[in-house]
Every structure is written in C-alpha cells, then in structure tokens.
Design an enzyme around this catalytic site. Structure first.
Site, mmCIF file in Angstrom:
data_model
loop_
_atom_site.group_PDB
_atom_site.id
_atom_site.type_symbol
_atom_site.label_atom_id
_atom_site.label_comp_id
_atom_site.label_asym_id
_atom_site.label_seq_id
_atom_site.Cartn_x
_atom_site.Cartn_y
_atom_site.Cartn_z
ATOM 1 N N ASP A 161 35.935 41.523 37.215
ATOM 2 C CA ASP A 161 36.774 40.436 36.688
ATOM 3 C C ASP A 161 35.972 39.506 35.787
ATOM 4 O O ASP A 161 36.016 38.287 35.945
ATOM 5 C CB ASP A 161 37.416 39.651 37.842
ATOM 6 N N ASP A 188 39.315 44.541 35.322
ATOM 7 C CA ASP A 188 39.638 43.297 34.615
ATOM 8 C C ASP A 188 38.498 42.922 33.668
ATOM 9 O O ASP A 188 37.600 42.157 34.020
ATOM 10 C CB ASP A 188 39.960 42.146 35.577
ATOM 11 N N TYR A 191 40.578 40.040 29.743
ATOM 12 C CA TYR A 191 41.637 39.040 29.933
ATOM 13 C C TYR A 191 42.318 38.658 28.625
ATOM 14 O O TYR A 191 42.830 37.548 28.478
ATOM 15 C CB TYR A 191 41.119 37.796 30.670
ATOM 16 N N ASN A 225 44.413 45.177 36.797
ATOM 17 C CA ASN A 225 45.755 44.822 36.315
ATOM 18 C C ASN A 225 45.720 44.224 34.907
ATOM 19 O O ASN A 225 46.686 44.363 34.155
ATOM 20 C CB ASN A 225 46.436 43.852 37.293
ATOM 21 N N HIS A 311 40.235 48.333 42.152
ATOM 22 C CA HIS A 311 40.389 46.952 41.697
ATOM 23 C C HIS A 311 40.930 46.038 42.792
ATOM 24 O O HIS A 311 40.375 44.999 43.091
ATOM 25 C CB HIS A 311 41.275 46.886 40.454
ATOM 26 N N HIS A 321 46.041 36.969 45.927
ATOM 27 C CA HIS A 321 46.292 38.421 45.977
ATOM 28 C C HIS A 321 46.304 38.970 47.406
ATOM 29 O O HIS A 321 45.988 40.134 47.631
ATOM 30 C CB HIS A 321 45.262 39.191 45.142
ATOM 31 N N HIS A 348 39.432 41.833 41.578
ATOM 32 C CA HIS A 348 40.770 41.258 41.626
ATOM 33 C C HIS A 348 40.814 39.839 42.175
ATOM 34 O O HIS A 348 41.433 38.962 41.581
ATOM 35 C CB HIS A 348 41.699 42.179 42.415
ATOM 36 N N VAL A 349 40.212 39.599 43.332
ATOM 37 C CA VAL A 349 40.193 38.265 43.926
ATOM 38 C C VAL A 349 38.962 37.532 43.399
ATOM 39 O O VAL A 349 37.843 38.025 43.529
ATOM 40 C CB VAL A 349 40.147 38.355 45.461
ATOM 41 N N HIS A 350 39.188 36.352 42.827
ATOM 42 C CA HIS A 350 38.111 35.678 42.104
ATOM 43 C C HIS A 350 37.236 34.837 43.017
ATOM 44 O O HIS A 350 37.135 33.613 42.902
ATOM 45 C CB HIS A 350 38.695 34.833 40.965
HETATM 46 FE FE LIG Z 1 42.887 41.645 38.800
#
Ligand SMILES: [Fe+2]
Length: 458
Positions: A161, A188, A191, A225, A311, A321, A348-350
């Site tokens: 990400d 990711d 962006y 995503n 992801h 998420h 995915h999870v920041h």
């Molecule tokens: Fe993501």
C-alpha cells in the site's frame, strides 16, 4: 516458605501470561492525513533526453530468475523495444526484442509501454542492461537470485500500500537503506484512482518514483483493490486495465492462466501470490491452480520457505477493512495449514499487525468451534499495508486485542525478511519515524517443514 513458593508461582504465572499477551503499541507521532507529493517533486522527475526511457522496472520473467522482464515507458514516440544486456556495463553483448502497447483510460492515453524479457540468465549474477536505442540510452543493473536451494540465503523487503506521499518516500528510503535483494509487494501501488477520473498520470509518476529501487531489483507484484480501476461511470469496465498494461508477472511460467495469481521460487523460498479480487471459490481457475500448486509443485526439500502473498488479510484486528478477507480464509485456510505455510503476508489495512501461529479450521457450521486456536502448523500472518499512502493511517484497532494478535501498531513502515538457511529466518519491522536501522518488532521464524518449533512466543 510456603508463601515464597506461592509468590514465586504467582510471579511465574504473571510472566507466562505476559509472554503470550499481545501488544497494541501506543507509539504515536503523526496521525494527520498524508498528502501526495506534488507532480513537480524531484522524485517524479522525467529523465532528461529526447524520448528517454522512464518508469523503468523489472520483475522475474520466469519462476526462478533465469529470465527478467524489463518494462519502461517512452513518452514522445514509440522508439525501440530492444534491451541490450551483459555482465559488463561496457560490453552489453546480448540483445532481446520486446513489445510495446498503449492503453486509453477515459480521457488519458498512456505513453508507449515497453516490456522485454531477458532470457538465459545465470543465477546469482550481476547484469547490466540498457534501453532507449536510437534516442536516449539509459543503463541499469540487477543481480539475479541464486539457484533455488534449501540453504540459499536471501533478503526480501516487504512493502504494501505504498502510494506516493511524503510518507511513501520515507518508506522507500528506509527500505533502500536496509538493503533487500527483492521486494514482495502486497498490492495497492499508485493510488491513482483516488484522483478525479482515476488520473492515470499518477500511475506514471508512481513508476518514476519507485524506479530508483525497482529498476535494480525485482519486485514481486500482488494486485490490490486500487489496481482494479473499474469505473463504469467513465466507461471503464475492464478491471485492472492500467495495472496489467504496466506490470507483467511470470504467471504463465507458474502454470497460471491469469496474471493475478502465480508463484516464483527465489533462493530457498517458494512464494505464492494470490488474488483477493479475482474469483477463488470452489472450481474457479484460481482455486484449481492453488490446489495443484500446494499439492504438486511445492517442494520443501528444494525451497523450504513457503510464503503466501495476498492483498486483503485473513487475520486483521483493525476495524479498517474488518473481515474483508474472511471469505477467502474460509476457502483456503485449511489448505495452507495442511501445507505448513510459513508466512502469509497481506496489505490493505494501513497499519501493522503480526499474528501468532493460530488457525480457525475446526468450525463446520454445527460444532460451534469458531474461535481461532493455537496451531503449530499454521502460518504467521503479517499485515503490512503501512507503506504510507494518501488515505492515511488506520488507527482503530478492535478491543480487546484478540489472542492471535501478537503485535499491532498504527505507524507507517516496511519490513525485511532475511532467510538464513532452511531452518531460520529473521523478520524485522521498521517504523518510518525511527531511523531505518531501528527495529520496532522482530522475530526469528523457524521453518514449518524443517524445524516446526514454537517460534511465535516473543
Ligand atoms: Fe487495499
């Protein structure tokens, strides 16, 4: 005396409890929203020279690194798709012919995107390569991974990400300072889809930003995503269009039928990349491929370390998420436990989270056994979607911390995984707020096939 024994027992019990309790790190320094670097930032600079190759990046061109796929973009005109390469910068004796393509995305037309696969490479060998012949030539280098072998050491960088904020730049700089040989990227990338009309110029700027690393070492790509770019309101109904035009993967060499799920064998690691946003239900192509992969193609005697990338995490105790990875976990977790997978890496999870070796495979809808339980055959799950993208940090963990969660912290950073031999690998997570060498979370992993000890009680 009796009191002394009781006190000592109480102390032991307290220590034992401490040893297994998870940590929710309260470390905080910056929680404001992060912003993208402006398009005229240094890191996005277009290289000088007419039609100069830009956005240069490499990834494995076959499963083990005797091929390398070189990709780049020319902006002014098509130019040459040839790459010359060799063991000396002065003598690029070999040549490979690539191909190029453009794509349209709503009101955007890409530059000329070139892909060229260099084949017949030797393992553990430094190569120089150049492209841009006829206009502006640029030269880079990479070292191929060693021949897959059970005790071949290798150092991976783990980044997810990433995006293109000032924090993203810090993450990449810290990774570079820590010096891995290849990156396992958890999805990711740019962006760009956060911008109006999915401004694809941000795909270009991102690729210029990361060129300083990925032109010199392969990054293994996972689709997230933010690679979907599915936007029917713009007439863009083909998922992953920018991603597949820009970032090839060696999926055919891995017996896969789509670029989103595949595997590579790097040194002593067999790395499986799964696709959170492609079908994975029973009988689907990804399901069928993974079954064959785990039962027929993984050989722990050659590649002891079995690592799975995806992801969307299966074990995530952040409200961000929350449970999005649950359907894939239900589909595949038993296979991964049966295969004694060492590590599952997700993005995915920041924020950052490391799990203990737990599984949740006993539940059968009538027995009520739906709580994750310790399992020495289970992988360690690491969520490392903390690259620093524009969406900011995910600072909302569930409470209490579930038993499976060993360490979690809402900071940006990256990790490294240093495989030493068939039995031991040193894993370390580095938060951006500290110097690159400072370690915020670390553990020695022992291999699930060769040395399945209790390695997660740290
Ligand atoms: Fe993501």
């Amino acid at each position: 005396m009796a009191f002394g024994v009781a006190a000592r027992l109480a102390l032991l019990f307290a220590l034992a409890t401490c040893a297994v309790a998870g940590v929710t790190s309260e470390y905080r320094r910056k929680l404001e929203a992060t912003v993208d670097m402006p398009l005229d930032a240094d890191v996005f600079r277009v290289p000088s020279g007419y039609n100069a190759p830009q956005q240069v990046h490499i990834t494995l061109g076959d499963q083990t690194g005797t091929a390398m796929t070189v990709s780049w973009v020319t902006a002014n005109e098509e130019g040459s798709s040839t790459v010359r390469y060799g063991r000396s910068a002065e003598k690029l004796e070999q040549a490979a012919e690539g191909r190029h393509a453009r794509y349209d995305y709503f009101n955007y037309t890409s530059g000329f995107i070139h892909h060229c696969t260099l084949t017949g490479l030797s393992h553990a060998t430094k190569y120089y390569y150049a492209m841009g012949f006829g206009h502006t030539v640029r030269t880079f280098s990479f070292t191929t991974p060693p021949l897959p072998a059970p005790d071949a050491p290798f150092k991976f960088g783990l980044i997810g990400d990433l995006g293109q904020t000032f924090d993203s730049n810090s993450t990449l700089a810290h990774y570079e300072a820590n010096g891995g040989d290849a990156v396992l990227f958890l999805g990711d990338l740019s962006y760009a889809d956060n911008y109006p009309l999915h401004d694809n110029r941000r795909w270009d700027s991102w690729a210029r930003f990361v060129e300083r690393s990925v032109a010199y070492q392969p990054w293994i790509w996972t689709a997230g995503n933010h690679e979907l770019d599915f936007e029917p309101s713009l007439g863009e109904t083909v998922p992953f269009k920018p991603f597949v035009h820009r970032y090839p993967t060696p999926y055919r060499a891995a017996g896969s039928t789509e670029p989103f799920w595949y595997s590579v064998k790097v040194a002593s690691a067999h790395v499986i990349v799964l696709a959170s946003y492609s079908a994975y239900g029973k009988y689907t192509p990804q399901w069928a491929w993974l079954q064959q992969e785990l039962t027929k193609r993984v050989d722990r005697k050659v590649t002891p370390w079995l690592i799975v990338l995806m992801h969307s995490p299966w074990y995530n105790s952040n409200n961000y998420h929350y449970m999005e990875g649950e359907t894939m976990r239900v589909q595949f977790e038993r296979w991964l436990v049966d295969a004694k997978v060492d590590l599952v890496l997700a993005g995915h999870v920041h924020s950052y989270e490391r799990a203990r070796r737990f599984s949740n495979i006993e539940y059968n809808i009538v027995n009520g056994k739906a709580t994750p339980a310790p399992n020495r055959d289970a992988p360690v799950y690491i969520t490392i979607g903390d690259g620093g993208n524009i969406e900011g940090i995910a600072n909302n963990f569930t409470a209490p911390q579930p038993a499976y969660s060993a360490f979690r912290e809402a900071s940006f950073g990256h990790a490294t995984l240093e495989i030493k031999n068939r039995t031991h690998a040193y894993y370390a997570w580095h938060r951006n707020h500290d110097g690159a060498k400072a370690v915020a979370d670390a553990v020695w992993f022992t291999n699930r096939y060769w040395m399945p000890t209790d390695d997660d009680h740290v």
